[in-house]
Enzyme design. Structure first.
Site, mmCIF file in Angstrom:
data_model
loop_
_atom_site.group_PDB
_atom_site.id
_atom_site.type_symbol
_atom_site.label_atom_id
_atom_site.label_comp_id
_atom_site.label_asym_id
_atom_site.label_seq_id
_atom_site.Cartn_x
_atom_site.Cartn_y
_atom_site.Cartn_z
ATOM 1 N N THR A 109 0.843 -1.198 0.000
ATOM 2 C CA THR A 109 0.000 0.000 0.000
ATOM 3 C C THR A 109 0.877 1.246 0.000
ATOM 4 O O THR A 109 1.903 1.275 0.692
ATOM 5 C CB THR A 109 -0.965 0.095 1.208
ATOM 6 O OG1 THR A 109 -1.454 1.440 1.294
ATOM 7 C CG2 THR A 109 -0.334 -0.264 2.530
ATOM 8 N N ASP A 165 -0.098 3.815 1.344
ATOM 9 C CA ASP A 165 -0.446 4.518 2.585
ATOM 10 C C ASP A 165 0.465 4.137 3.758
ATOM 11 O O ASP A 165 0.522 4.846 4.751
ATOM 12 C CB ASP A 165 -1.899 4.201 2.991
ATOM 13 C CG ASP A 165 -2.889 4.517 1.882
ATOM 14 O OD1 ASP A 165 -2.597 5.398 1.058
ATOM 15 O OD2 ASP A 165 -3.958 3.872 1.840
#
Ligand code: F6P
Length: 367
Positions: free
Chosen positions: A147, A149
């Site tokens: 990810t 993030d």
């Protein structure tokens, strides 16, 4: 040749799920090369994430030729989707949309193609579904965390994060020069969902004056104070980096609906601009970096981390560590049980060393 339970592994599969991230192709390449060259396994690629297990014609052999020249390429050669959940597939029945459980079908597809174990490359949501298929339906699988993030708790970093940060940093560097020329306040909204890792790293690396993180609800008044203080010291422009999941104290996160009905974070930068405009004279502009942060070539950090994950995930299979994923701890690749590793978001603590350093050198978090 490795043995899984009573069964000898001959053929493995791989799918990529959720939002793409730079470095996915590096994982796939290392996974295929390790499987073929070290273990003598055949590899199958599943197209478009879990969709590939539910729709016909989406499973195909993946050999050394297929993974040539892909290391530096962004995206995923397998395609992905962040919409398919095999346990909740929407279908039209009697004029209504209802959700049905098609997880049996997903596992049947794996068995039909004689895939002995599946590598699921994805973020928290994709890995939770993989673990559920393993526990409820007996699908032999291992996980590889991905990810931009960087919000998966069990791993220090996920591949994709560094590339997203570099993309955001370079964009903010460019915004910096035009902000200075025009004496503007530039608000740059970055991705990261409910955590502020991209905002923190990209903001620090590009010397943002204010960094607003989802973890620390901000006061617009504090942001105004910081901008005015810079004015007083002859700095007639300011750079504010804001994570898309940030919110004001006592306020709410901002979402919008995509044309397919998905709810996505976005718009907090514009809301902040309106509030600031009431108190400061400078012109204010908002730039939302959006999906540019997910695209393009992976950095060397993400290429190497991706390769290490792909390589180590084959070892998990050889050692029959199903229901586990690979992770980075310090300099080492470790394994973590999916039961322990997923479902806990890694957010930025107030006493994080980068936060402390940023405060010491005068960066405002708007609190
Ligand atoms: O999780 C990765 C991410 O890029 C988030 O930072 C962002 O909020 C979201 O995905 C966007 O999703 P989509 O590609 O569906 O717009």
């Amino acid at each position: 040749m490795a043995v899984t339970g009573k069964k000898t592994v001959k053929r493995i599969g791989v799918l990529t799920g959720g939002g793409d991230a730079p470095g996915l192709n590096a994982v796939i390449r290392a996974w295929v090369k390790t499987a073929v060259k070290v273990y003598g396994w055949e590899v199958m690629g599943i197209l478009d994430g879990y969709d590939g297990l539910l729709q016909p014609g989406k499973v195909a052999p993946l050999d050394l030729n297929d993974i040539r020249g892909i290391l530096h390429k962004g995206g995923t050669i397998l395609g992905t989707t962040n919409r398919t959940n095999p346990f909740k597939v929407p279908v039209r029945r009697g004029g209504k949309t209802v959700e049905i459980d098609r997880s049996k079908k997903a596992v049947e597809t794996v068995r039909k193609h004689k895939i002995d174990c599946l590598a699921v490359i994805g973020g928290d949501g994709t890995l939770i579904l993989g673990n559920r298929l393993y526990k409820r339906r007996g699908l032999c699988m291992v996980g590889i965390p991905k990810t931009i993030d960087n919000d998966i708790n069990a791993t220090d970093f996920t591949f994709g994060f560094d590339s997203a940060v570099v993309t955001a940093m370079e964009a903010i560097d460019k915004i910096h020069t035009t902000a200075e020329s025009h004496h503007r306040v530039m608000i740059v909204e970055v991705m990261g969902r409910d955590v502020g890792w991209i905002a923190l790293h990209a903001g620090l690396a590009s010397s943002a004056d204010v960094i607003l993180l989802p973890e620390f609800p901000y006061s617009a008044r504090k942001v105004v104070e910081k901008i005015k203080d810079r004015e007083k010291h002859g700095r007639h422009f300011s750079i504010v980096v804001i994570g898309e999941g940030a919110k004001p104290k006592g306020g709410r996160k901002i979402y919008y609906k995509t044309q397919t009905g998905l709810s996505r974070l976005g718009g907090i930068g514009a809301e902040l601009a309106e509030k600031l405009a009431k108190h400061i004279k400078n012109e204010i502009r908002v730039v939302t970096l959006g999906h540019v942060q997910r695209g393009g070539s992976p950095t060397n950090v993400d290429r190497i981390l991706g390769m290490r994950f792909g390589h180590a995930a084959c070892k998990l299979i050889a050692e029959k560590k199903y229901g586990h994923m690979v992770a980075l701890k310090g300099q080492n690749i470790i394994e973590a049980s999916l039961d322990d590793a997923i479902g806990v978001q890694k957010s930025i603590p107030k006493d994080h060393p980068l936060v402390k350093m940023a405060r010491d050198i005068g960066t405002s978090f708007g609190v």
